[in-house]
Design a protein around this motif. Structure first.
Motif, PDB file in Angstrom:
ATOM      1  N   SER A 109       0.816  -1.220   0.000  1.00 62.27           N
ATOM      2  CA  SER A 109       0.000   0.000   0.000  1.00 62.27           C
ATOM      3  C   SER A 109       0.849   1.270   0.000  1.00 62.27           C
ATOM      4  N   SER A 110       1.926   1.248  -0.769  1.00 62.86           N
ATOM      5  CA  SER A 110       2.854   2.378  -0.916  1.00 62.86           C
ATOM      6  C   SER A 110       3.689   2.637   0.340  1.00 62.86           C
ATOM      7  N   ASN A 111       3.525   1.824   1.367  1.00 62.88           N
ATOM      8  CA  ASN A 111       4.351   1.938   2.567  1.00 62.88           C
ATOM      9  C   ASN A 111       4.993   0.593   2.853  1.00 62.88           C
ATOM     10  N   SER A 112       6.276   0.602   3.173  1.00 66.08           N
ATOM     11  CA  SER A 112       6.911  -0.612   3.651  1.00 66.08           C
ATOM     12  C   SER A 112       6.610  -0.742   5.139  1.00 66.08           C
ATOM     13  N   GLY A 113       7.095  -1.799   5.754  1.00 61.55           N
ATOM     14  CA  GLY A 113       6.926  -1.893   7.192  1.00 61.55           C
ATOM     15  C   GLY A 113       6.785  -3.307   7.691  1.00 61.55           C
ATOM     16  N   ILE A 114       6.921  -3.435   9.004  1.00 60.63           N
ATOM     17  CA  ILE A 114       6.846  -4.715   9.706  1.00 60.63           C
ATOM     18  C   ILE A 114       5.536  -4.775  10.469  1.00 60.63           C
ATOM     19  N   SER A 115       4.842  -5.898  10.334  1.00 64.09           N
ATOM     20  CA  SER A 115       3.720  -6.202  11.218  1.00 64.09           C
ATOM     21  C   SER A 115       4.196  -7.281  12.174  1.00 64.09           C
ATOM     22  N   GLN A 116       4.127  -6.993  13.450  1.00 58.51           N
ATOM     23  CA  GLN A 116       4.656  -7.918  14.445  1.00 58.51           C
ATOM     24  C   GLN A 116       3.504  -8.480  15.264  1.00 58.51           C
ATOM     25  N   THR A 117       3.449  -9.823  15.314  1.00 58.86           N
ATOM     26  CA  THR A 117       2.408 -10.471  16.107  1.00 58.86           C
ATOM     27  C   THR A 117       2.921 -10.668  17.520  1.00 58.86           C
ATOM     28  N   VAL A 118       2.166 -10.202  18.500  1.00 62.92           N
ATOM     29  CA  VAL A 118       2.624 -10.276  19.884  1.00 62.92           C
ATOM     30  C   VAL A 118       2.005 -11.463  20.614  1.00 62.92           C
ATOM     31  N   LEU A 119       1.178 -12.236  19.922  1.00 66.44           N
ATOM     32  CA  LEU A 119       0.593 -13.463  20.449  1.00 66.44           C
ATOM     33  C   LEU A 119       0.494 -14.439  19.282  1.00 66.44           C
ATOM     34  N   PRO A 120       0.185 -15.724  19.519  1.00 59.43           N
ATOM     35  CA  PRO A 120      -0.013 -16.643  18.397  1.00 59.43           C
ATOM     36  C   PRO A 120      -1.040 -16.103  17.395  1.00 59.43           C
ATOM     37  N   PHE A 121      -0.776 -16.362  16.125  1.00 59.53           N
ATOM     38  CA  PHE A 121      -1.537 -15.785  15.013  1.00 59.53           C
ATOM     39  C   PHE A 121      -2.162 -16.945  14.255  1.00 59.53           C
ATOM     40  N   TRP A 122      -3.481 -17.165  14.471  1.00 63.20           N
ATOM     41  CA  TRP A 122      -4.168 -18.333  13.920  1.00 63.20           C
ATOM     42  C   TRP A 122      -5.049 -17.908  12.743  1.00 63.20           C
ATOM     43  N   ILE A 123      -4.824 -18.557  11.595  1.00 66.41           N
ATOM     44  CA  ILE A 123      -5.478 -18.203  10.339  1.00 66.41           C
ATOM     45  C   ILE A 123      -6.105 -19.471   9.764  1.00 66.41           C
ATOM     46  N   GLU A 124      -7.383 -19.421   9.477  1.00 65.76           N
ATOM     47  CA  GLU A 124      -8.092 -20.621   9.038  1.00 65.76           C
ATOM     48  C   GLU A 124      -7.775 -21.007   7.600  1.00 65.76           C
ATOM     49  N   ASN A 125      -7.369 -20.049   6.783  1.00 74.76           N
ATOM     50  CA  ASN A 125      -7.104 -20.359   5.385  1.00 74.76           C
ATOM     51  C   ASN A 125      -5.733 -19.817   4.976  1.00 74.76           C
ATOM     52  N   ASP A 126      -5.651 -18.866   4.057  1.00 70.77           N
ATOM     53  CA  ASP A 126      -4.383 -18.476   3.430  1.00 70.77           C
ATOM     54  C   ASP A 126      -3.751 -17.248   4.080  1.00 70.77           C
ATOM     55  N   LEU A 127      -2.420 -17.219   3.999  1.00 64.20           N
ATOM     56  CA  LEU A 127      -1.620 -16.080   4.450  1.00 64.20           C
ATOM     57  C   LEU A 127      -0.729 -15.644   3.300  1.00 64.20           C
ATOM     58  N   THR A 128      -0.788 -14.347   2.951  1.00 58.47           N
ATOM     59  CA  THR A 128       0.033 -13.800   1.876  1.00 58.47           C
ATOM     60  C   THR A 128       0.772 -12.570   2.389  1.00 58.47           C
ATOM     61  N   VAL A 129       2.101 -12.563   2.195  1.00 59.86           N
ATOM     62  CA  VAL A 129       2.922 -11.399   2.540  1.00 59.86           C
ATOM     63  C   VAL A 129       3.490 -10.850   1.243  1.00 59.86           C
ATOM     64  N   LYS A 130       3.183  -9.573   0.946  1.00 55.94           N
ATOM     65  CA  LYS A 130       3.550  -8.981  -0.340  1.00 55.94           C
ATOM     66  C   LYS A 130       4.781  -8.084  -0.212  1.00 55.94           C
ATOM     67  N   ALA A 131       5.130  -7.435  -1.324  1.00 52.49           N
ATOM     68  CA  ALA A 131       6.378  -6.684  -1.439  1.00 52.49           C
ATOM     69  C   ALA A 131       6.535  -5.651  -0.323  1.00 52.49           C
ATOM     70  N   ASN A 132       7.781  -5.545   0.163  1.00 52.81           N
ATOM     71  CA  ASN A 132       8.185  -4.535   1.144  1.00 52.81           C
ATOM     72  C   ASN A 132       7.533  -4.705   2.511  1.00 52.81           C
ATOM     73  N   ARG A 133       6.995  -5.889   2.766  1.00 54.13           N
ATOM     74  CA  ARG A 133       6.346  -6.146   4.048  1.00 54.13           C
ATOM     75  C   ARG A 133       6.993  -7.346   4.730  1.00 54.13           C
ATOM     76  N   THR A 134       7.048  -7.265   6.050  1.00 55.07           N
ATOM     77  CA  THR A 134       7.553  -8.363   6.878  1.00 55.07           C
ATOM     78  C   THR A 134       6.510  -8.712   7.926  1.00 55.07           C
ATOM     79  N   LEU A 135       6.202  -9.987   8.034  1.00 55.80           N
ATOM     80  CA  LEU A 135       5.403 -10.491   9.150  1.00 55.80           C
ATOM     81  C   LEU A 135       6.373 -11.154  10.112  1.00 55.80           C
ATOM     82  N   GLU A 136       6.427 -10.640  11.310  1.00 54.20           N
ATOM     83  CA  GLU A 136       7.424 -11.104  12.280  1.00 54.20           C
ATOM     84  C   GLU A 136       6.731 -11.550  13.556  1.00 54.20           C
ATOM     85  N   THR A 137       7.125 -12.714  14.044  1.00 49.96           N
ATOM     86  CA  THR A 137       6.601 -13.174  15.328  1.00 49.96           C
ATOM     87  C   THR A 137       7.442 -12.593  16.455  1.00 49.96           C
ATOM     88  N   MET A 138       6.826 -12.454  17.614  1.00 48.77           N
ATOM     89  CA  MET A 138       7.591 -12.095  18.809  1.00 48.77           C
ATOM     90  C   MET A 138       8.331 -13.339  19.300  1.00 48.77           C
TER      91      MET A 138
END
Length: 426
Positions: A109-138
């Motif tokens: 979305s025109s911004n880079s950046g990290i999304s950090q999960t501070v607890l377990p992250f439960w997803i019933e279906n699909d997970l997609t991480v796109k350009a310039n983004r980081t999904l980081e666990t604690m």
């Protein structure tokens, strides 16, 4: 309240009531308190900012007893101008609504950046991480995504590498071009099911980007026939355990990834290198086939298997490549470079080439009724063997010391035996 269509709101704070969403809508952030109910929209719920009452840097804050229904929608976390934003989902693993999210996307979305999960992250279906983004666990947290996990685009990343080895669970993993998976040093389990996967070619794992294994273990746990490997990316795997969740699956494995340590094939399954008629395979450590599993080189094309050592346990099978080559390069496992005495070995008119290196006292323990076809020892080490049948040729290279494990062991060679090293020397 109810919200439908496509709208931009500020933040959403659900405290003591119910909020129902439908269609697509956009908000800066959301917080749902204990005993409050949120029906996520069945379209795309886009979060573009941060600033929940619980924390100014949070895009999402679900309390422990919040009641969340995902309604098979998509939650999209957009990149924010603050750089690192946080996701706090304390409502996961609640009986009857274990998964607060259905699909999750991290969009640049025109911004880079990290999304950090501070607890377990439960997803019933699909997970997609796109350009310039980081999904980081604690440090002590995990991701559990039952569907397909895709990391795609320049500088896209999932980072689960911390000092604490926390296990992760995916439905499949595709590291696409520009993507990186920085793996946990613990276990990443891929519970692949054709019924859940959105990947058309049945790929349980593929790397077209960068894999950083961090000496962790990848467990492959399909309930139907998967395709493993392929891709043009960098970075091998460390330990791999190929097992099954029922269904007697048949794996079709590519030459990549290289497995830099051990491969264990376990369960009622067939691990087959028959993609495109036959594939090479490299496992730098020990290959162990257990619990009734079969490692089957059933493709018509001769290929080469490079292992550190090979152990075929009871009720398990290793079928060599037709007229191909199985190289055993060390190091040994528990003193054995080769042990197939309790299982089944089918030579398929191929060559077994055992490099003794400089090891002293490494053992070879075949089943006395299951012959090699061609057998070669090379290197400068000492190898001790139980009784062997060689259906064709037997070669002992210069500087190899080859001897029976005890003097009464028998060796039958139907072709030519060439002794350039030492046979029976103490």
């Amino acid at each position: 309240k109810r919200n439908g269509g496509v709208r931009l709101m500020a933040g959403i704070h659900v405290s003591g009531g119910t909020y129902s969403g439908s269609g697509d809508f956009t908000a800066d952030w959301i917080q749902v308190e204990d005993s409050s109910t949120f029906y996520a929209p069945d379209g795309t719920f886009k979060l573009v900012g941060a600033g929940t009452p619980g924390g100014a840097l949070y895009q999402l804050w679900y309390e422990n007893n919040a009641i969340i229904y995902n309604q098979s929608g998509t939650t999209l976390f957009a990149g924010t101008s603050i750089g690192t934003s946080y996701i706090r989902d304390a409502a996961y693993n609640t009986v009857g609504r274990e998964y607060p999210f259905y699909n999750v996307i991290l969009d640049d979305s025109s911004n880079s950046g990290i999304s950090q999960t501070v607890l377990p992250f439960w997803i019933e279906n699909d997970l997609t991480v796109k350009a310039n983004r980081t999904l980081e666990t604690m440090t002590n947290d995990s991701i559990k995504a039952l569907g397909s996990v895709l990391i795609t685009g320049t500088a896209s990343k999932i980072d689960t590498n911390h000092a604490t080895a926390i296990n992760q669970e995916f439905g499949s993993l595709h590291i696409a071009a520009g993507g990186t998976y920085d793996a946990t040093s613990g276990t990443t389990t891929i519970n692949w099911s054709d019924s859940r996967s959105s990947i058309w070619d049945q790929r349980i794992y593929k790397n077209d980007g960068t894999m950083i294994h961090n000496s962790g273990t990848l467990i492959l746990n399909p309930d139907s026939d998967p395709v493993f490997g392929g891709g043009t990316g960098s970075g091998g795997l460390w330990n791999v355990i190929a097992t099954e969740a029922g269904g007697n699956p048949t794996y079709r494995a590519y030459a990549t990834p290289i497995i830099e340590n051990d491969l264990t094939v376990s369960g009622t399954l067939t691990y087959g290198n028959n993609v495109g008629g036959g594939q090479n395979h490299t496992v730098s450590g020990n290959v162990v086939i257990v619990s009734g599993a079969s490692y089957a080189n059933t493709g018509a094309t001769a290929n080469t298997q490079n292992f550190g050592s090979l152990i075929v346990n009871s009720y398990s099978t290793f079928i060599a490549s037709p007229a191909g080559q199985t190289n055993i390069n060390g190091p040994h496992s528990g003193g054995y470079l080769w042990r197939s005495n309790a299982g089944t070995f089918t030579h398929n008119n191929g060559l077994v080439y055992i490099n003794t290196g400089a090891y002293n006292g490494s053992d070879v323990f075949p089943a006395p009724t299951q012959p090699f076809y061609n057998l070669t020892y090379s290197g400068s080490g000492t190898v001790e063997s139980w009784s062997s049948i060689i259906a064709n040729n037997f070669d002992v290279g210069t500087d190899v010391i080859f001897r029976p494990i005890i003097p009464t062991e028998a060796f039958t060679v139907s072709g030519t035996a060439t002794m350039n090293g030492f046979f029976g020397k103490d």
